[in-house]
Scaffold this motif. Structure first.
Motif, PDB file in Angstrom:
ATOM      1  N   ILE A  51      -2.413   5.542   7.898  1.00 29.83           N
ATOM      2  CA  ILE A  51      -1.772   4.609   9.000  1.00 29.83           C
ATOM      3  C   ILE A  51      -3.206   3.648   9.774  1.00 29.83           C
ATOM      4  CG2 ILE A  51      -3.169   5.670  11.495  1.00 29.83           C
ATOM      5  CD1 ILE A  51      -0.745   5.596  12.660  1.00 29.83           C
ATOM      6  N   SER A  52      -3.946   3.389   9.269  1.00 34.89           N
ATOM      7  CA  SER A  52      -5.291   2.094   9.506  1.00 34.89           C
ATOM      8  C   SER A  52      -5.941   1.811   8.472  1.00 34.89           C
ATOM      9  CB  SER A  52      -6.031   3.221  10.818  1.00 34.89           C
ATOM     10  OG  SER A  52      -6.934   4.295   9.800  1.00 34.89           O
ATOM     11  N   TRP A  53      -7.210   2.176   7.792  1.00 27.31           N
ATOM     12  CA  TRP A  53      -7.917   1.624   6.617  1.00 27.31           C
ATOM     13  C   TRP A  53      -6.908   1.249   5.472  1.00 27.31           C
ATOM     14  CZ3 TRP A  53     -12.411  -0.854   6.874  1.00 27.31           C
ATOM     15  CH2 TRP A  53     -13.291  -0.613   8.337  1.00 27.31           C
ATOM     16  N   GLY A  54      -5.825   2.429   5.261  1.00 25.04           N
ATOM     17  CA  GLY A  54      -5.109   2.722   3.736  1.00 25.04           C
ATOM     18  C   GLY A  54      -4.876   1.014   3.400  1.00 25.04           C
ATOM     19  N   PHE A  55      -3.959   0.547   3.892  1.00 25.34           N
ATOM     20  CA  PHE A  55      -3.511  -0.690   4.007  1.00 25.34           C
ATOM     21  C   PHE A  55      -4.142  -2.214   4.742  1.00 25.34           C
ATOM     22  CE2 PHE A  55      -1.744   0.362   8.095  1.00 25.34           C
ATOM     23  CZ  PHE A  55      -1.053  -0.004   8.884  1.00 25.34           C
ATOM     24  N   GLY A  56      -4.942  -1.414   5.902  1.00 21.86           N
ATOM     25  CA  GLY A  56      -5.193  -2.536   7.044  1.00 21.86           C
ATOM     26  C   GLY A  56      -6.825  -3.352   6.208  1.00 21.86           C
ATOM     27  N   ALA A  57      -7.186  -2.609   5.568  1.00 23.66           N
ATOM     28  CA  ALA A  57      -8.281  -3.093   4.978  1.00 23.66           C
ATOM     29  C   ALA A  57      -8.485  -4.158   3.621  1.00 23.66           C
ATOM     30  CB  ALA A  57      -9.180  -2.009   4.065  1.00 23.66           C
ATOM     31  N   TRP A  58      -6.925  -4.000   3.161  1.00 26.17           N
ATOM     32  CA  TRP A  58      -6.434  -5.424   2.194  1.00 26.17           C
ATOM     33  C   TRP A  58      -5.404  -6.327   2.641  1.00 26.17           C
ATOM     34  CZ3 TRP A  58      -8.086  -5.375  -2.697  1.00 26.17           C
ATOM     35  CH2 TRP A  58      -8.183  -4.224  -3.484  1.00 26.17           C
ATOM     36  N   LEU A  59      -5.318  -5.746   3.970  1.00 25.20           N
ATOM     37  CA  LEU A  59      -4.340  -7.069   4.598  1.00 25.20           C
ATOM     38  C   LEU A  59      -5.118  -7.845   5.449  1.00 25.20           C
ATOM     39  CD1 LEU A  59      -2.442  -8.298   6.546  1.00 25.20           C
ATOM     40  CD2 LEU A  59      -2.028  -6.586   8.031  1.00 25.20           C
ATOM     41  N   TYR A  60      -5.922  -7.370   5.325  1.00 21.49           N
ATOM     42  CA  TYR A  60      -7.202  -7.637   6.297  1.00 21.49           C
ATOM     43  C   TYR A  60      -7.947  -9.046   5.802  1.00 21.49           C
ATOM     44  CZ  TYR A  60      -9.876  -8.853  10.470  1.00 21.49           C
ATOM     45  OH  TYR A  60     -10.889  -9.802  11.376  1.00 21.49           O
ATOM     46  N   ILE A  61      -8.542  -8.788   4.805  1.00 18.04           N
ATOM     47  CA  ILE A  61      -9.498  -9.452   3.571  1.00 18.04           C
ATOM     48  C   ILE A  61      -8.042 -10.301   2.990  1.00 18.04           C
ATOM     49  CG2 ILE A  61     -11.385  -7.258   3.032  1.00 18.04           C
ATOM     50  CD1 ILE A  61      -9.789  -8.225   0.397  1.00 18.04           C
ATOM     51  N   SER A  62      -7.120 -10.223   3.660  1.00 21.59           N
ATOM     52  CA  SER A  62      -6.090 -11.613   3.276  1.00 21.59           C
ATOM     53  C   SER A  62      -5.903 -12.444   3.464  1.00 21.59           C
ATOM     54  CB  SER A  62      -5.048 -10.901   1.939  1.00 21.59           C
ATOM     55  OG  SER A  62      -4.085  -9.984   3.249  1.00 21.59           O
TER      56      SER A  62
ATOM     57  N   GLN B  15       0.791  -1.529   0.201  1.00 24.26           N
ATOM     58  CA  GLN B  15      -0.262  -0.134   0.385  1.00 24.26           C
ATOM     59  C   GLN B  15       0.859   1.170   0.277  1.00 24.26           C
ATOM     60  OE1 GLN B  15      -3.405   0.525  -0.278  1.00 24.26           O
ATOM     61  NE2 GLN B  15      -3.711   2.408  -0.278  1.00 24.26           N
ATOM     62  N   ASN B  16       2.230   1.727   0.494  1.00 23.38           N
ATOM     63  CA  ASN B  16       2.694   2.622   0.432  1.00 23.38           C
ATOM     64  C   ASN B  16       3.372   2.835  -0.499  1.00 23.38           C
ATOM     65  OD1 ASN B  16       3.726   3.815   2.703  1.00 23.38           O
ATOM     66  ND2 ASN B  16       5.652   3.607   1.608  1.00 23.38           N
ATOM     67  N   ASN B  17       3.591   1.722  -1.604  1.00 28.56           N
ATOM     68  CA  ASN B  17       3.176   2.037  -2.613  1.00 28.56           C
ATOM     69  C   ASN B  17       2.954   2.580  -3.845  1.00 28.56           C
ATOM     70  OD1 ASN B  17       6.315   0.763  -2.899  1.00 28.56           O
ATOM     71  ND2 ASN B  17       5.894  -0.755  -3.234  1.00 28.56           N
ATOM     72  N   VAL B  18       1.797   2.771  -2.967  1.00 28.30           N
ATOM     73  CA  VAL B  18       0.691   3.221  -4.192  1.00 28.30           C
ATOM     74  C   VAL B  18       0.912   4.860  -3.373  1.00 28.30           C
ATOM     75  CG1 VAL B  18      -2.094   3.281  -4.145  1.00 28.30           C
ATOM     76  CG2 VAL B  18      -0.895   0.865  -3.778  1.00 28.30           C
ATOM     77  N   CYS B  19       0.599   4.293  -1.780  1.00 29.75           N
ATOM     78  CA  CYS B  19       0.945   6.617  -1.597  1.00 29.75           C
ATOM     79  C   CYS B  19       2.326   7.242  -1.985  1.00 29.75           C
ATOM     80  CB  CYS B  19       1.184   5.956   0.126  1.00 29.75           C
ATOM     81  SG  CYS B  19      -0.387   5.065   0.429  1.00 29.75           S
ATOM     82  N   LEU B  20       3.312   6.663  -2.539  1.00 31.85           N
ATOM     83  CA  LEU B  20       4.228   6.692  -2.624  1.00 31.85           C
ATOM     84  C   LEU B  20       3.922   7.384  -4.609  1.00 31.85           C
ATOM     85  CD1 LEU B  20       7.175   5.136  -1.794  1.00 31.85           C
ATOM     86  CD2 LEU B  20       6.451   7.617  -1.641  1.00 31.85           C
ATOM     87  N   ALA B  21       3.416   6.446  -5.470  1.00 26.61           N
ATOM     88  CA  ALA B  21       2.446   6.510  -6.410  1.00 26.61           C
ATOM     89  C   ALA B  21       1.756   7.440  -6.671  1.00 26.61           C
ATOM     90  CB  ALA B  21       2.292   5.764  -7.143  1.00 26.61           C
ATOM     91  N   ILE B  22       0.926   8.158  -6.004  1.00 28.65           N
ATOM     92  CA  ILE B  22      -0.118   9.527  -6.100  1.00 28.65           C
ATOM     93  C   ILE B  22       0.873  10.280  -5.767  1.00 28.65           C
ATOM     94  CG2 ILE B  22      -1.747  10.064  -4.588  1.00 28.65           C
ATOM     95  CD1 ILE B  22      -3.121   7.263  -3.978  1.00 28.65           C
ATOM     96  N   VAL B  23       1.652  10.381  -5.082  1.00 22.09           N
ATOM     97  CA  VAL B  23       2.553  11.586  -4.420  1.00 22.09           C
ATOM     98  C   VAL B  23       3.227  12.380  -5.649  1.00 22.09           C
ATOM     99  CG1 VAL B  23       4.588  12.667  -3.962  1.00 22.09           C
ATOM    100  CG2 VAL B  23       2.471  11.306  -2.690  1.00 22.09           C
ATOM    101  N   ALA B  24       3.679  10.808  -6.574  1.00 21.02           N
ATOM    102  CA  ALA B  24       4.443  11.087  -7.589  1.00 21.02           C
ATOM    103  C   ALA B  24       3.764  11.676  -9.379  1.00 21.02           C
ATOM    104  CB  ALA B  24       5.297  10.034  -8.429  1.00 21.02           C
TER     105      ALA B  24
END
Length: 469
Positions: free
Chosen positions: A342-353, A116-125
């Motif tokens: 800090i929470s739902w950004g990566f947490g939702a994807w982590l949780y369903i997996s 998910q952090n890569n998604v964040c960095l890509a949004i900034v880029a």
């Protein structure tokens, strides 16, 4: 961008018609992703593996990007959006499942956080790129054409990636599964063997009952429980406002009278920072449930404060908001983005997996991913520009998402068991309940912290799992 609006035949200022077409343009991608996420989970991810799914998805993403960059009219652009969406639907279904299946439970949260952090960095880029090419005639083609490079980069990187041991074991390739798992566990064959035995035990149980059908996914309570909670988690991740902030932040800031690259970038930098703190430092220490619950509470407060401020400061005669109020609103959006990251950004994807049984993991994760890309994204993409352009304005839009966040807090408090530090085989029993009495016990256990409920459910489940020699 002016050149893009000219190609699309849009006027300089948004109106209801343009807002509708903005929704169609964004949703071409979302609908393609939603449909492919459901189909890919069963037809590609479960049958042929996580690795082939990632490869096919990346190639389609690159092909869709090429169509968009070369678009000569609206139809060609939306077709490219659909093709790229199909690719992303496949990869967003296979990606988190891949990471969850190769990662040790102690760092599983951090690794999904990196995703998910890569998604964040890509949004900034992307925001930076769009700013610098904004006034170029081919600026929008450069921005959309970047998808081609990114898709090809992933295809090249997959040369260094192996199939998951869990999938290999499910296909009877035990020796290969143990070899890869040993390598993934730093050469510790004893740890790898023990982990593989747990996978084998779960597979034995599943083989005795056969492959889960679509009907079983919806009618078997133990499967349905995890799928419904996973789908709601993905729906709420989007409908609490994040894609509205990402896709339409430019429109929102323009309505607030704020211009410049710095105000536009700060929310996305905050998103990236929050995601890094949550995934690298907190999720495997504090746990998933704590971050999802308190993160949603913080998101609710920030949207409420921002919406109320915008409505109170709005001048009905001029239609403007004074500068001080505008920056207060931006501050609340920055705080919202940090709380989401800090929470739902990566947490939702982590949780369903983590919560899906292996027997239905492909179908279930596909359904949850489709809920994210389909109903949630489609509703958000259509509603947001319409709300901003309507009398609701920016203030009403923020307040709407604040109210949605408020409604999600009870769900997070009662329906999300903690999965920190557990293997995927230990997570499955947490959702083994049926009927109203079972649901009440499930909710009560989560509300009170869940320790007794979790231990009892796992003990009951362990007694029913056949052991493998």
């Amino acid at each position: 961008m002016p050149s893009f609006r000219s190609m699309m035949g849009w006027p300089e200022e948004d109106n209801a018609t343009v807002a509708l077409w903005e929704g169609f343009t964004v949703n071409g991608f979302n609908l393609g992703a939603a449909i492919s996420a459901v189909l890919a989970g069963h037809l590609l991810v479960d049958r042929h593996g996580r690795w082939p799914a990632l490869l096919v998805g990346s190639l389609l993403f690159a092909a869709g990007g090429a169509l968009q960059a070369a678009a000569m009219n609206t139809a060609m652009l939306i077709l490219g959006r659909v093709v790229a969406g199909v690719g992303v639907g496949i990869t967003s279904s296979a990606g988190p499942a891949f990471i969850a299946e190769v990662a040790p439970e102690k760092i599983r949260g951090m690794l999904v956080g990196i995703y998910q952090n890569n998604v964040c960095l890509a949004i900034v880029a992307a925001a930076l790129l769009n700013y610098f090419v904004h006034d170029l005639e081919v600026g929008w083609r450069l921005s959309l054409g970047l998808q081609v490079a990114m898709g090809c980069l992933v295809c090249g990187g997959l040369y260094f990636v192996c199939e998951t041991p869990r999938f290999l074991e499910s296909k009877g390739r035990s020796a290969e599964a143990l070899q890869i798992l040993t390598r993934l566990r730093s050469g510790d064959e004893a740890v790898a063997s023990q982990e593989l035995k747990e996978v084998q035990a779960e597979l034995i149980e599943e083989q005795q009952t056969g492959e889960a059908t679509w009907a079983e996914v919806f009618t078997t309570p133990y499967f349905r429980n995890a799928v419904v909670i996973g789908c709601l988690t993905q729906f709420f991740q989007i409908m609490t406002g994040i894609n509205a902030m990402v896709s339409f932040s430019g429109t929102l800031f323009q309505a607030l009278g704020v211009a410049g690259i710095v105000p536009s970038l700060i929310p996305f930098v905050s998103f990236t920072l929050g995601n890094a703190v949550g995934s690298f430092l907190l999720v495997d220490r504090a746990g998933r449930r704590v971050l999802l619950l308190w993160g949603m509470a913080a998101m609710c407060v920030s949207m409420m404060v921002g919406g109320i401020t915008a409505l109170a400061a709005h001048d009905p005669e001029s239609g403007s908001i004074d500068a001080v109020a505008g920056y207060v609103i931006i501050a609340t959006i920055v705080f919202y983005m940090f709380a989401f990251g800090i929470s739902w950004g990566f947490g939702a994807w982590l949780y369903i997996s983590e919560i899906m049984p292996l027997r239905v993991r492909g179908k279930a994760v596909g359904l949850c991913t489709a809920m994210n890309w389909g109903p949630a994204n489609v509703l958000s993409a259509f509603l947001t520009p319409q709300m901003i352009a309507s009398p609701m304005g920016p203030g009403g839009t923020l307040l709407f998402f604040g109210c949605v966040c408020l409604m999600v807090i009870p769900f997070a408090a009662t329906c999300i068991p903690e999965t920190k530090g557990k293997t995927l085989e230990e997570v499955v029993p947490l959702f083994r309940f049926s009927g109203w009495s079972g649901f009440r016990k499930f909710v009560k256990g989560n509300w009170q912290g869940g320790l007794g409920y979790v231990e009892a459910q796992y003990a009951e489940y362990a007694d029913t799992v056949p052991t493998s020699k």
